[in-house]
Each structure stands twice: as structure tokens, then as C-alpha cells.
Design an enzyme around this catalytic site. Structure first.
Site, PDB file in Angstrom:
ATOM      1  N   ARG A 133      43.952  24.379  11.147  1.00 47.46           N
ATOM      2  CA  ARG A 133      42.805  23.562  11.578  1.00 47.46           C
ATOM      3  C   ARG A 133      41.692  24.454  12.124  1.00 47.46           C
ATOM      4  O   ARG A 133      40.528  24.080  12.147  1.00 47.46           O
ATOM      5  CB  ARG A 133      43.231  22.506  12.608  1.00 47.46           C
ATOM      6  CG  ARG A 133      42.061  21.663  13.129  1.00 47.46           C
ATOM      7  CD  ARG A 133      42.503  20.319  13.730  1.00 47.46           C
ATOM      8  NE  ARG A 133      43.613  20.428  14.628  1.00 47.46           N
ATOM      9  CZ  ARG A 133      43.556  20.870  15.883  1.00 47.46           C
ATOM     10  NH1 ARG A 133      42.399  21.257  16.387  1.00 47.46           N
ATOM     11  NH2 ARG A 133      44.635  20.936  16.623  1.00 47.46           N
ATOM     12  N   TYR A 172      22.253   8.363   2.691  1.00 45.91           N
ATOM     13  CA  TYR A 172      23.508   7.812   2.182  1.00 45.91           C
ATOM     14  C   TYR A 172      24.008   6.733   3.157  1.00 45.91           C
ATOM     15  O   TYR A 172      23.857   6.875   4.377  1.00 45.91           O
ATOM     16  CB  TYR A 172      24.503   8.966   2.045  1.00 45.91           C
ATOM     17  CG  TYR A 172      25.911   8.519   1.762  1.00 45.91           C
ATOM     18  CD1 TYR A 172      26.210   7.731   0.652  1.00 45.91           C
ATOM     19  CD2 TYR A 172      26.965   8.896   2.596  1.00 45.91           C
ATOM     20  CE1 TYR A 172      27.508   7.324   0.400  1.00 45.91           C
ATOM     21  CE2 TYR A 172      28.260   8.500   2.336  1.00 45.91           C
ATOM     22  CZ  TYR A 172      28.521   7.704   1.236  1.00 45.91           C
ATOM     23  OH  TYR A 172      29.810   7.304   0.995  1.00 45.91           O
ATOM     24  N   ASP A 207      20.726  17.585   3.941  1.00 46.76           N
ATOM     25  CA  ASP A 207      21.861  17.242   3.083  1.00 46.76           C
ATOM     26  C   ASP A 207      21.472  17.634   1.661  1.00 46.76           C
ATOM     27  O   ASP A 207      20.619  16.992   1.041  1.00 46.76           O
ATOM     28  CB  ASP A 207      22.146  15.735   3.204  1.00 46.76           C
ATOM     29  CG  ASP A 207      23.356  15.298   2.374  1.00 46.76           C
ATOM     30  OD1 ASP A 207      23.639  15.955   1.356  1.00 46.76           O
ATOM     31  OD2 ASP A 207      23.994  14.309   2.739  1.00 46.76           O
ATOM     32  N   LYS A 258      30.950  16.369  -4.608  1.00 41.80           N
ATOM     33  CA  LYS A 258      30.063  16.107  -5.746  1.00 41.80           C
ATOM     34  C   LYS A 258      29.947  17.354  -6.638  1.00 41.80           C
ATOM     35  O   LYS A 258      30.922  17.773  -7.205  1.00 41.80           O
ATOM     36  CB  LYS A 258      28.700  15.630  -5.214  1.00 41.80           C
ATOM     37  CG  LYS A 258      28.810  14.509  -4.147  1.00 41.80           C
ATOM     38  CD  LYS A 258      29.451  13.266  -4.696  1.00 41.80           C
ATOM     39  CE  LYS A 258      29.622  12.088  -3.757  1.00 41.80           C
ATOM     40  NZ  LYS A 258      29.637  12.199  -2.350  1.00 41.80           N
TER      41      LYS A 258
HETATM   42  C1  LIG Z   1      24.050  12.453  -0.074  1.00 37.66           C
HETATM   43  C2  LIG Z   1      25.443  12.257   0.446  1.00 37.66           C
HETATM   44  N1  LIG Z   1      25.784  12.802   1.618  1.00 37.66           N
HETATM   45  C3  LIG Z   1      27.024  12.655   2.133  1.00 37.66           C
HETATM   46  C4  LIG Z   1      27.988  11.916   1.477  1.00 37.66           C
HETATM   47  C5  LIG Z   1      29.355  11.764   2.068  1.00 37.66           C
HETATM   48  O1  LIG Z   1      30.266  12.596   1.425  1.00 37.66           O
HETATM   49  P1  LIG Z   1      31.842  12.320   1.316  1.00 37.66           P
HETATM   50  O2  LIG Z   1      32.019  11.104   0.461  1.00 37.66           O
HETATM   51  O3  LIG Z   1      32.355  13.578   0.694  1.00 37.66           O
HETATM   52  O4  LIG Z   1      32.354  12.106   2.694  1.00 37.66           O
HETATM   53  C6  LIG Z   1      27.679  11.341   0.243  1.00 37.66           C
HETATM   54  C7  LIG Z   1      28.687  10.565  -0.493  1.00 37.66           C
HETATM   55  O5  LIG Z   1      28.418   9.940  -1.491  1.00 37.66           O
HETATM   56  C8  LIG Z   1      26.364  11.509  -0.284  1.00 37.66           C
HETATM   57  O6  LIG Z   1      25.998  10.970  -1.457  1.00 37.66           O
END
Ligand SMILES: Cc1ncc(COP(=O)(O)O)c(C=O)c1O
Length: 395
Positions: free
Chosen positions: A59, A112, A184, A209
């Protein structure tokens, strides 16, 4: 590795790993272990006290994970990185590290859905307020930054409206007030955009992704200055605990090797499909970086992105039911949330990724009931196009 002369494609394959340090193994070994033995009790004491380098417990760090973190730091042009068990673990670790009760977060006009949910939670539980901002000019930013603004949080392109934010502009204004800028970078990957090189401070990824690229891992990454990464590692990651598993880190290292090749193909396919969708009589609006109605986005795209990416949003003429009927007619394209996979995926943000956002907020973000988000995959573009064409004929 770490030689400055290597290009992105080479770093994606080699960076952060030296086979001589691992019995000559060409591929980084998988250290599938929860803990690490100390040769003596005193060594354990020194490691816990931070007086000796070395692993303690997975961890808190793991050799396979460390290779991934070093590689991601290099690709994002940052000093250091941390890997997490999900993108949301990364987002929550960063926001809780940067804020305290009573602070304010200035956020891009759209994020998101679960990031929106986290902002709500921070507000309700800890009185950490937020405002959404277009961040379209120096004047807007200067008006919206407050004395208690603890960080600026940006998605660009914004999920799912594909609106862009000028990162260099925001970073310049934020720097004058010593406010960290968090980006992000999930939709671009470091292959298309490196926010740190534009003056931003922290980069977050849902590594689920494009970084993974194969739809088989949930993971997150944070990149930033060494001091900040150390702080997060010792606080919000260690004590909240959203640590990545070594096996998932190993899969991400494998995915990263082909990131540039995959991204080129995603972008190539998306460019062709954009032309097709733009001219289709049943498509009402199209949202794609550099190819939408947003004023200034073309300029921003060329300034900060290598290519527009592999995600296209578009609305169909009709109602929510028309959009759903269209989705149900698709045969090759899969109905699924997520993006950046080899398979082309389509989702309906109003009822899926952004269903948690109240309707009035959703409309302010530009998400209406006929909006669809298409993550263009690696299949032959002709097959994707033919599938979309036959489904559009049926609505
Ligand atoms: C732009 C964006 N940021 C963060 C996330 C969150 O990621 P995770 O699903 O890996 O927790 C997503 C998920 O679709 C996303 O599209």
C-alpha cells in the site's frame, strides 16, 4: 533510462525500467506481494523512519508500481507520479490533499459525473465549496477566483461536451496567486497534451482509459512536483488507501508501450467519422475539439493539443427515446461507459455517466437528452461508419 534525447514513443516503451536491475528480464517483473521482509528489526525501524530507502508494504509502494509511476512522470513531463486503484481514487486523493474545511475550488464548466459527486460530498461534509467557470478569459478568472480558492480543477476536453479550456491562460493567472492548477488529462493522454509543460501543476488520469487501452483495468495516476507527490503518498494515499494492485500496474505498463500507436489510430478513425457525422442529416450537433461551434476552441486546440483525440460527442434530431433507439440499433458499436478501448463504445451521458448531475446543472454543462458520446475504437473505420449509418437510418 531517462535520457532526454529519447522521443515520446521510445519513453513509452523504456522509461523507468532497467533490465539489468531485474535479472535481465526484458519485461518489468510483476512483484505480486503484499509485504516486504526486512533483514533485521533495525532495518524495519529505519525504513519506517524514512532513514533508509526500500519497500515496506505494497500500500506504501511496490517495485512494479514504481516503474509505472516513473514512466508516467516522464511521459507527463512531471517530477514524480503516484498510481491509484481508480481514477476517482486519484481525484479524491488530490482534492483532499489540496483543500481543508472552508476552502473553495474553482472548476471547469463540466466534469465527469463522479467528480461532480465528489465536489458535492466535499461541500456537504466539509464545507468546501465550488463554482463552475467557463475560464474563457483573464477577466472571468480574476472575477471568479476567491481569497479562499485552494485549487483550480480542469477537464479539457470536458467530458462529454468536448469543450476546451486554455491551460496556459489559466496557469498564468493562477501562478500570480499561488493557486495550484489540477488537470484531468484522461481524454488526451500525455501523447496529445502535457498540461505541466503549459504551466499547470498536477495532472490526473483515469488510467482505465487510454493509458490502459484494453478495457481490463480500473486505475488512476497523479503526476506533479516531487514534494506534492510525497505529501499525497504519505497522507491521502497511505491513510485513505486507494492503492493500485501490482498486477494492474503491470497491465498498464504493457498498455503504455502501444499508447502512441493506438492514439494515432483512434485519432485517424475519429477524424474520418467526424466528417461523416457532420454531414449526416439526422445529426443535430457535433462536438469535437477543433471542429465544433465553440468560439476559440480551434485556436486552443492547436495551441495545446497534438491532435483532437478519439472521442466524438453528437446529438441526434429527436428526443431521448430517439437517441436510445439509435443506440439499440448498433451492432458492432457497444453500448458501454468508459473510453479509450480497442472497441468502439457509445453511451448516453444524461442517463449514464452524468445521471448523478441534477438536470438544471446538466443543462448548464450542455448535456441534453439527445447527446451521445462515442469513443472511437481501433476497428476499421469503414465498419464503424457502416454500423452507425445503418442505425441512423432506423431512427
Ligand atoms: C474524465 C474522467 N475522469 C475521471 C474518471 C474516473 O475514473 P475511474 O472510472 O477510473 O475511477 C473518468 C471515468 O470515466 C473520466 O471520464
Amino acid at each position: 533510462m531517462g535520457n532526454e534525447k529519447f522521443r515520446f514513443e521510445t519513453e513509452a516503451v523504456h522509461s523507468g525500467y532497467c533490465s539489468n536491475e531485474h535479472q535481465g528480464s526484458l519485461v518489468p517483473p510483476l512483484y505480486q506481494t503484499s509485504t516486504f521482509t526486512f533483514s533485521t528489526a533495525e532495518q524495519g525501524e529505519r525504513r519506517f523512519a524514512g532513514q533508509e530507502e526500500g519497500f515496506i508494504y505494497s500500500r506504501l509502494g511496490n517495485p512494479t508500481v514504481k516503474i509505472l509511476e516513473d514512466r508516467m512522470a516522464k511521459l507527463e513531463k512531471g517530477e514524480a507520479a503516484l498510481a491509484f486503484s481508480s481514477g476517482m481514487a486519484a481525484v479524491s486523493a488530490v482534492l483532499t490533499a489540496l483543500t481543508k474545511a472552508g476552502d473553495h475550488i474553482l472548476c471547469s464548466q463540466g466534469v465527469y459525473g463522479c467528480t461532480f459527486g465528489l465536489l458535492q460530498l466535499l461541500k456537504e461534509k466539509y464545507n468546501i465549496n465550488h463554482d463552475f467557470s467557463l475560464m474563457a478569459s483573464k477577466e472571468i478568472l480574476e472575477e471568479e477566483i476567491r481569497t479562499n480558492t485552494a485549487c483550480i480543477y480542469i477537464e479539457t476536453p470536458i467530458n462529454p461536451t468536448m469543450k476546451l479550456v486554455d491551460l496556459e491562460l489559466v496557469a498564468r493567472i493562477a501562478k500570480q496567486r499561488c493557486i495550484p492548477v489540477v488537470v484531468d488529462n484522461t481524454f488526451c493522454s500525455p501523447y496529445l497534451q502535457t498540461p505541466i509543460s503549459l504551466g499547470c501543476d498536477i495532472v490526473i488520469h483515469s488510467a482505465t482509459k487510454y493509458i490502459c487501452g484494453h478495457g481490463d483495468v480500473i486505475a488512476g495516476i497523479v503526476v506533479g512536483k516531487s514534494d506534492f507527490i510525497k505529501q499525497v503518498s504519505r497522507t491521502t494515499q497511505k491513510d485513505i488507501g486507494g492503492t493500485i494492485s501490482p498486477f494492474d500496474a503491470w497491465l498498464l505498463l504493457r498498455g503504455l508501450k502501444t499508447l502512441p500507436v493506438r492514439m494515432d489510430r483512434h485519432c485517424e478513425n475519429a477524424n474520418i467519422l467526424v466528417e461523416f457525422l457532420r454531414n449526416h442529416p439526422k445529426v443535430e450537433k457535433l462536438y469535437f475539439p477543433g471542429n465544433s461551434d465553440y468560439i476559440d476552441d480551434n485556436k486552443i486546440m492547436h495551441k495545446q493539443m497534438k491532435k483532437p483525440g478519439g472521442v466524438i460527442s453528437f446529438s441526434v434530431i429527436g428526443t431521448k427515446e430517439t437517441a436510445q433507439l439509435f443506440m439499440n440499433q448498433l451492432q458492432l458499436v457497444k453500448i458501454a461507459v468508459s473510453l479509450g478501448d480497442a472497441e468502439t463504445l457509445i453511451q448516453h451521458p444524461a442517463t449514464m455517466t452524468h445521471a448523478v448531475v441534477p438536470e438544471d446543472e446538466r443543462r448548464k454543462m450542455g448535456i441534453n437528452d439527445t447527446l451521445l458520446r462515442l469513443s472511437v475504437g481501433l476497428e476499421a473505420w469503414q465498419d464503424i461508419q457502416e454500423d452507425i449509418e445503418q442505425a441512423l437510418k432506423k431512427i
